[in-house]
Design a protein around this motif. Structure first.
Motif, short mmCIF file in Angstrom:
data_model
loop_
_atom_site.label_atom_id
_atom_site.label_comp_id
_atom_site.label_asym_id
_atom_site.label_seq_id
_atom_site.Cartn_x
_atom_site.Cartn_y
_atom_site.Cartn_z
N TYR B 18 0.92 -1.41 0.22
CA TYR B 18 -0.04 -0.02 -0.07
C TYR B 18 0.94 1.13 -0.08
O TYR B 18 1.87 1.44 0.61
N VAL B 27 3.55 0.42 3.03
CA VAL B 27 3.24 -0.51 3.64
C VAL B 27 3.12 -1.70 3.12
O VAL B 27 2.28 -2.07 2.22
N ALA B 29 1.91 -5.04 3.06
CA ALA B 29 0.94 -5.82 3.80
C ALA B 29 1.18 -7.40 3.54
O ALA B 29 0.97 -8.18 4.40
N PRO B 48 -1.80 -12.29 13.76
CA PRO B 48 -1.81 -11.10 14.48
C PRO B 48 -2.67 -10.11 13.68
O PRO B 48 -2.36 -9.82 12.55
N SER B 49 -2.94 -9.02 14.56
CA SER B 49 -3.44 -7.78 13.93
C SER B 49 -2.55 -7.24 12.94
O SER B 49 -1.53 -6.98 13.24
N GLY B 50 -3.19 -6.65 11.65
CA GLY B 50 -2.34 -6.12 10.77
C GLY B 50 -1.47 -6.92 9.84
O GLY B 50 -0.59 -6.67 9.21
N CYS B 51 -1.52 -8.20 9.93
CA CYS B 51 -0.88 -9.10 9.10
C CYS B 51 -1.44 -9.29 7.65
O CYS B 51 -0.73 -9.97 7.00
N GLY B 52 -2.47 -8.53 7.13
CA GLY B 52 -2.88 -8.65 6.05
C GLY B 52 -4.05 -9.66 5.70
O GLY B 52 -4.24 -9.91 4.58
N LYS B 53 -4.64 -10.21 6.81
CA LYS B 53 -5.81 -10.79 6.52
C LYS B 53 -6.94 -10.31 5.58
O LYS B 53 -7.49 -11.00 4.77
N SER B 54 -7.27 -9.00 6.03
CA SER B 54 -8.16 -8.61 5.36
C SER B 54 -7.72 -8.30 3.76
O SER B 54 -8.52 -8.40 2.82
N THR B 55 -6.71 -7.88 3.62
CA THR B 55 -6.07 -7.56 2.25
C THR B 55 -5.95 -8.92 1.29
O THR B 55 -6.48 -8.74 0.41
N GLU B 167 -14.17 -12.10 9.55
CA GLU B 167 -14.34 -11.83 11.03
C GLU B 167 -15.83 -11.46 11.19
O GLU B 167 -16.35 -10.50 11.70
N HIS B 205 -10.19 -13.97 14.64
CA HIS B 205 -9.24 -13.66 15.64
C HIS B 205 -9.38 -14.93 16.59
O HIS B 205 -8.70 -14.86 17.63
N1 LIG Z 1 -6.04 0.95 2.27
C1 LIG Z 1 -4.69 0.80 2.65
N2 LIG Z 1 -3.85 1.83 2.69
C2 LIG Z 1 -2.80 1.75 3.40
N3 LIG Z 1 -2.27 0.69 4.09
C3 LIG Z 1 -3.15 -0.19 4.35
C4 LIG Z 1 -4.53 -0.17 3.94
N4 LIG Z 1 -5.12 -1.44 4.03
C5 LIG Z 1 -4.55 -2.00 5.11
N5 LIG Z 1 -3.41 -1.29 5.27
C6 LIG Z 1 -2.10 -1.81 5.92
O1 LIG Z 1 -1.91 -3.04 5.62
C7 LIG Z 1 -1.63 -4.06 6.70
C8 LIG Z 1 -2.56 -4.97 6.75
O2 LIG Z 1 -3.87 -4.55 7.08
P1 LIG Z 1 -5.01 -5.72 6.87
O3 LIG Z 1 -6.29 -4.83 7.18
O4 LIG Z 1 -5.07 -6.60 5.78
O5 LIG Z 1 -4.75 -6.51 8.23
P2 LIG Z 1 -5.53 -7.60 9.03
O6 LIG Z 1 -4.71 -8.77 9.18
O7 LIG Z 1 -6.84 -7.50 8.50
O8 LIG Z 1 -5.66 -6.83 10.40
P3 LIG Z 1 -6.72 -6.90 11.42
O9 LIG Z 1 -6.70 -8.31 12.24
O10 LIG Z 1 -6.62 -5.90 12.44
O11 LIG Z 1 -8.08 -7.09 10.62
C9 LIG Z 1 -1.58 -2.89 7.77
O12 LIG Z 1 -0.48 -2.61 8.28
C10 LIG Z 1 -2.40 -1.71 7.31
O13 LIG Z 1 -2.20 -0.70 8.11
#
Ligand SMILES: Nc1ncnc2c1ncn2[C@@H]1O[C@H](COP(=O)(O)OP(=O)(O)OP(=O)(O)O)[C@@H](O)[C@H]1O
Ligand SMILES: [Mg+2]
Lengths: 259, 272
Positions: B18, B27, B29, B48-55, B167, B205
């Motif tokens: 990103y 970033v 991801a 863990p939180s922020g590891c990119g699951k949603s991505t 989630e 989670h």
């Molecule tokens: N649109 C975006 N622009 C910039 N950075 C992003 C964007 N979306 C996600 N990120 C970053 O990418 C990384 C992964 O984000 P993501 O949401 O995929 O994590 P996650 O595993 O789903 O976290 P969570 O468990 O908190 O939902 C994070 O560091 C987040 O800050």
């Protein structure tokens, strides 16, 4: 406060405010040396009653026509421009500077030009209203569209919605509260421009009639006409407010904060 | 006819960077993700939180394109969202101006299904997820659990091949979550042994939830998000009966071992 108490307050408080103004007005006109210059409320009321049989309905009709045409075109143009600007960054970069440049210019500045272009008549107030009402709805709509929750758009796309459907079924409904809020702002400036346009460059309407009465030194009728302008403006705003309430029925929190 | 592919989704060297439009900060991801989702499996994704699951989910959904590598669905590159890949979001993402019925009908409506058919299908699904009697309610009039049922019905109305769930149960209370887990399993076909089930990718989670629901667990690590481990869950179905069993507890403990350190790190960085 209880519910009934709140409702009572909602009516009683504005009414007592109006009563206070009427009292101050009465006292002021008595203190003033000249009751013709500052006619007391009762005189104005009589003038209003006397105007019923005169051209008043025709004047109001003319003003409402000016408003309907100018406001309709202005809101339509503002909405269309906002949709265009929202559709791509490039188009926004083209449209936005124009809007930002024109927006702060008071519609009144255009009156001389409008008179030269259109001549004294209906076209001047209509043009002014059109011009003035275009900007608030443009700004509010564009802002509303920009703030549509991206997840809703994603949800719609993954459910099979085409881009057109996303616009009509997601972006527009989501932005609707902003659009209506913008329409209310537009109406306010439109109403102000109506009076200015009719006085300076019009040949009919309630604003134009204010000037007419002034030339005949009928201050009681001038005052009555001004009050009519206020009441009509309030009525139009109430109409849009009701619309706003309707549009937010799916979101009571938003409706409350808007009230 | 071609034999259906064993793998429904294939991720090849997938990376996602990103770039913030504000300060240009990058970033990373996800990096170097090589993975296949098997047709018909229930895959849970933890990390863990922020590891990119949603991505990861949004790349498969087609909301964004990976900055490197490729995402294939049924052998073809993903280029945009498609009703075959249904999505459920953590924050419901229901259309607030549509009623429950209106939300559930949206997918068939968008795909041009006629009014009578889509009404009937919506009603069936509304009954199935236990929202009978709430058809005319707006989302803001529903509890969190009911909203999530509505979102589930909305996704199912298109009969997607793949269920992408981010989630979905995180925002509901524990009792509701247990009930919804069971219902989700039932709708997926947990009890129908050998049946052709839809494919599920379920981010959570809840590590006990991840074990209880899954055929396989994809464990992601962070900085950048990469695959840490893939666990097979060889437990019999239906799973509801195994809730609180020793096997589930053992696997949950093992899973916790895997992610504990990074989870603690993530919290430490977030609270800095
Ligand atoms: N649109 C975006 N622009 C910039 N950075 C992003 C964007 N979306 C996600 N990120 C970053 O990418 C990384 C992964 O984000 P993501 O949401 O995929 O994590 P996650 O595993 O789903 O976290 P969570 O468990 O908190 O939902 C994070 O560091 C987040 O800050
Ligand atoms: Mg996430």
């Amino acid at each position: 406060m209880s519910r009934a108490g709140a409702r009572f307050g909602a009516v009683a408080l504005p009414l007592s405010g109006v009563a206070a103004v009427v009292v101050v007005w009465e006292v002021a006109s008595r203190l003033a040396a000249n009751a013709t210059l500052v006619p007391p409320p009762l005189t104005v009321w009589r003038a209003f009653a006397a105007m019923q049989g005169s051209d008043l309905p025709a004047d109001i009709g003319a003003s409402l026509l000016h408003l309907a045409i100018g406001y309709g075109l202005g809101v339509g143009a503002g909405l269309a421009l906002a949709l265009v600007a929202a559709s791509s960054r490039a188009l926004e970069a083209i449209v936005d500077p124009f809007v930002e440049f024109l927006r702060p210019i008071s519609p009144i500045a255009w009156i001389p030009l409008a008179i030269l272009l259109f001549g004294v008549g209906r076209a001047v107030p209509v043009f002014l209203i059109f011009y003035a009402s275009m900007f608030p709805i443009f700004v509010a709509t564009l802002d509303g569209i920009r703030r549509v929750d991206a997840r809703l758009i994603h949800a719609a796309r993954s459910l099979g919605a085409s881009r057109r459907l996303v616009v009509t079924r997601v972006v527009l409904p989501a932005a609707l509260p902003s659009v209506i809020a913008g329409a209310r702002l537009s109406l306010g400036v439109a109403w102000m421009s109506l009076v200015a346009g009719e006085i300076v460059g019009g040949d009919a309407g309630i604003g134009w009639r204010i000037l007419w009465y002034q030339e005949f030194f009928q201050m009681d009728r001038v005052m009555a006409a001004i009050l009519i302008v206020g009441v009509l403006g309030l009525g139009a705003d109430l109409l849009l407010r009701a619309l706003q309430h309707l549009a937010r029925r799916w979101n009571p929190a938003a409706a409350e904060s808007a009230a | 006819m071609e034999k259906p592919l064993d793998e429904l989704v294939r991720l090849q060297g997938v990376g996602m960077v990103y770039q913030s439009s504000r300060d240009g900060e990058r970033v990373e991801a996800l990096a170097g993700i090589d993975f296949s989702v098997r047709r018909g499996e229930f895959l849970t994704v933890v990390g863990p939180s922020g590891c990119g699951k949603s991505t990861l989910l949004s790349l498969i959904a087609g909301f964004a394109a990976p900055t490197s590598g490729s995402v294939l669905f049924e052998g073809r590159p993903v280029d945009g969202p498609d009703p075959a890949r249904g999505v459920m979001f953590q924050e419901y993402a229901l259309f607030p101006w549509r009623t429950v019925a209106g939300n559930v009908e949206f997918g068939p409506f968008a795909r041009g299904v006629d009014a009578a058919t889509r009404r009937a299908r919506a009603q069936t699904l509304i009954d199935l997820v236990g929202l009978k009697g709430f058809e005319r309610r707006y989302p803001h009039e529903l509890s969190g659990g009911m909203r999530q049922r509505c979102a589930l019905a909305r996704m199912l109305a298109n009969e997607p091949t793949l269920w992408l769930m981010d989630e979905p149960l995180a925002a509901v209370d524990l009792q509701t979550r247990i009930i919804l887990q069971d219902e989700l399993l039932r709708l997926w076909g947990d009890a129908r042994a050998g049946a052709q089930r839809p494919t599920v990718m379920f981010v959570t989670h809840g590590i006990d939830e991840a074990v209880l629901l899954a055929d396989r667990i994809l464990v992601l690590g962070r900085r950048p998000g990469r695959i840490k481990e893939v666990l097979e869950v060889d437990l019999p179905r239906p799973r509801a009966a195994l809730r609180g069993s020793a096997e589930v507890a053992r696997l949950t403990a093992h899973l916790w071992e895997l992610i504990r350190d990074e989870a603690a790190q993530a919290i430490a960085e977030e609270t800095q």
